[in-house]
Scaffold this motif. Structure first.
Motif, short mmCIF file in Angstrom:
data_model
loop_
_atom_site.label_atom_id
_atom_site.label_comp_id
_atom_site.label_asym_id
_atom_site.label_seq_id
_atom_site.Cartn_x
_atom_site.Cartn_y
_atom_site.Cartn_z
N LEU A 221 0.83 -1.21 0.00
CA LEU A 221 0.00 0.00 0.00
C LEU A 221 0.86 1.26 0.00
N GLU A 222 1.97 1.24 0.75
CA GLU A 222 2.86 2.39 0.78
C GLU A 222 3.50 2.63 -0.58
N GLU A 223 3.96 1.55 -1.25
CA GLU A 223 4.54 1.70 -2.58
C GLU A 223 3.52 2.24 -3.57
N ARG A 224 2.28 1.74 -3.51
CA ARG A 224 1.24 2.20 -4.42
C ARG A 224 0.91 3.68 -4.17
N PHE A 225 0.90 4.07 -2.91
CA PHE A 225 0.58 5.46 -2.58
C PHE A 225 1.68 6.40 -3.08
N TYR A 226 2.96 6.02 -2.87
CA TYR A 226 4.05 6.87 -3.34
C TYR A 226 4.11 6.92 -4.86
N GLN A 227 3.74 5.81 -5.51
CA GLN A 227 3.69 5.84 -6.97
C GLN A 227 2.60 6.77 -7.48
N MET A 228 1.48 6.80 -6.80
CA MET A 228 0.39 7.68 -7.21
C MET A 228 0.74 9.15 -6.97
N THR A 229 1.43 9.45 -5.88
CA THR A 229 1.77 10.83 -5.54
C THR A 229 3.08 11.30 -6.18
N GLY A 230 3.77 10.42 -6.91
CA GLY A 230 5.01 10.82 -7.56
C GLY A 230 6.19 10.96 -6.62
N GLU A 231 6.16 10.31 -5.48
CA GLU A 231 7.25 10.40 -4.51
C GLU A 231 7.95 9.05 -4.38
N THR A 232 8.28 8.47 -5.54
CA THR A 232 8.92 7.14 -5.52
C THR A 232 10.33 7.19 -4.95
N TRP A 233 10.93 8.39 -4.86
CA TRP A 233 12.28 8.48 -4.29
C TRP A 233 12.31 8.05 -2.83
N LYS A 234 11.14 8.09 -2.16
CA LYS A 234 11.11 7.66 -0.77
C LYS A 234 11.26 6.15 -0.62
N LEU A 235 11.06 5.42 -1.72
CA LEU A 235 11.17 3.96 -1.67
C LEU A 235 12.61 3.50 -1.86
N SER A 236 13.51 4.40 -2.29
CA SER A 236 14.91 4.00 -2.50
C SER A 236 15.63 3.84 -1.17
N ASN A 237 16.73 3.11 -1.20
CA ASN A 237 17.50 2.85 0.01
C ASN A 237 18.52 3.95 0.32
N MET B 254 -9.25 12.88 0.15
CA MET B 254 -7.81 12.79 -0.08
C MET B 254 -7.04 13.52 1.02
N LYS B 255 -7.61 14.61 1.53
CA LYS B 255 -6.91 15.38 2.56
C LYS B 255 -6.77 14.60 3.85
N ILE B 256 -7.72 13.71 4.16
CA ILE B 256 -7.62 12.93 5.38
C ILE B 256 -6.84 11.62 5.18
N GLY B 257 -6.28 11.43 3.93
CA GLY B 257 -5.36 10.31 3.72
C GLY B 257 -5.88 9.17 2.89
N TYR B 258 -7.01 9.32 2.20
CA TYR B 258 -7.57 8.24 1.37
C TYR B 258 -7.56 8.70 -0.08
N HIS B 259 -6.62 8.19 -0.89
CA HIS B 259 -6.47 8.62 -2.27
C HIS B 259 -7.61 8.10 -3.13
N THR B 260 -7.99 8.90 -4.13
CA THR B 260 -9.13 8.53 -4.98
C THR B 260 -8.82 7.34 -5.88
N SER B 261 -7.53 7.03 -6.10
CA SER B 261 -7.21 5.87 -6.92
C SER B 261 -7.40 4.56 -6.17
N LEU B 262 -7.47 4.64 -4.85
CA LEU B 262 -7.63 3.44 -4.04
C LEU B 262 -8.97 3.37 -3.32
N TYR B 263 -9.62 4.49 -3.11
CA TYR B 263 -10.85 4.53 -2.34
C TYR B 263 -11.91 5.33 -3.10
N SER B 264 -13.17 5.06 -2.78
CA SER B 264 -14.30 5.75 -3.39
C SER B 264 -15.34 6.02 -2.31
#
Length: 276
Positions: free
Chosen positions: A115-131, A228-238
């Motif tokens: 879920l964390e990887e999917r969220f960062y991919q949706m928000t464009g912050e994939t750099w947080k997944l690097s080591n 989305m502001k409370i932490g539920y992205h529209t790509s994962l929740y409806s």
């Protein structure tokens, strides 16, 4: 019961003696004989009473000893049962802890990581997944650049000596900047006493319920922005209505009144089904 038995035995032994004395003749009985007869009877009665009391006490003590032994056996059985139950509970607890540690915990960690990887991919912050980079990497990079610069300088000098044309250096394109994250701004919450105001409640998957007031003329898009502001992205929740349960259709040109929210409403935040 003991007194009745004593009286019965007294009558049983006293009647034959009286009959014998009566057969001898009543006129022959004197006062002394009557006193002796009564003494014998009372002596016999006392002896029988003593025998009955001793026998009764012996029987009662025997019964008490049997009851005491029975109670001791029951206590020992209860102790054994408690010990067996305690061992079974400890075994079940150890089994449950092993299952939690070896199965449930890794499964939950893997699910959270996905879920964390999917969220960062949706928000464009994939750099947080690097080591990250290894310490000292910048120094190695500077040394490589310095060696490359000296090598290019030596090549230019050799080309000048041979009157060769200068190499054409390619101009590198500037690195594309990542898209800026959209800032979600919600309209100001109107006062409760204002007209054309509805209260919308969001029931989250975690069980938390959030409430906020909106004007009926607000765009229905504010509901998705709020989610989305409370932490539920529209790509994962409806969003869906509570009763009747149906997905809530939201478009930017529609107002809250257009999508059917004219009174205080409770909406559910539900996870979308992932397609294979």
């Amino acid at each position: 019961m003991a007194s009745r038995g004593v009286v019965g035995l007294f009558l049983f032994f006293a009647l034959p003696v009286l009959c014998l004395e009566l057969r001898r003749g009543i006129p022959d009985l004197g006062i002394k004989d009557l006193i002796l007869l009564c003494g014998r009877i009372f002596l016999l009665l006392g002896l029988l009473t003593l025998i009955i009391s001793v026998t009764t006490s012996w029987l009662n003590s025997f019964k008490c000893s049997r009851v005491y032994l029975k109670d001791e056996e029951e206590e020992e059985n209860e102790k054994r049962q408690k010990l067996v139950r305690k061992k079974q509970q400890e075994a079940q607890g150890e089994k449950a802890s092993r299952y939690l540690e070896n199965v449930l915990k890794p499964h939950q960690e893997m699910k959270l990581k996905k879920l964390e990887e999917r969220f960062y991919q949706m928000t464009g912050e994939t750099w947080k997944l690097s080591n990250g980079h290894k310490l000292g990497g910048d120094e190695d990079l500077l040394l490589d650049n310095a060696s490359q610069t000296s090598f290019e300088t030596a090549n230019r000098e050799a080309a000048k000596r041979r009157n060769l044309p200068k190499p054409v250096t390619k101009v590198s394109r500037p690195a594309e900047q990542p898209p800026q994250k959209k800032v979600l701004d919600l309209p100001e919450e109107p006062p409760e006493a204002a007209e054309e105001v509805v209260t919308v409640a969001l029931r989250c998957p975690s069980g938390r319920v959030l409430r906020r007031r909106f004007l009926k003329s607000c765009s229905s898009q504010v509901l998705l922005d709020w989610m989305m502001k409370i932490g539920y992205h529209t790509s994962l929740y409806s969003l869906s209505t509570s009763f009747p349960r149906r997905p809530l259709e939201v478009e930017g040109s529609w107002t809250l009144e257009d999508v059917g929210i004219t009174v205080d409403t409770v909406l559910n935040v539900e996870e979308k089904e992932q397609s294979n």
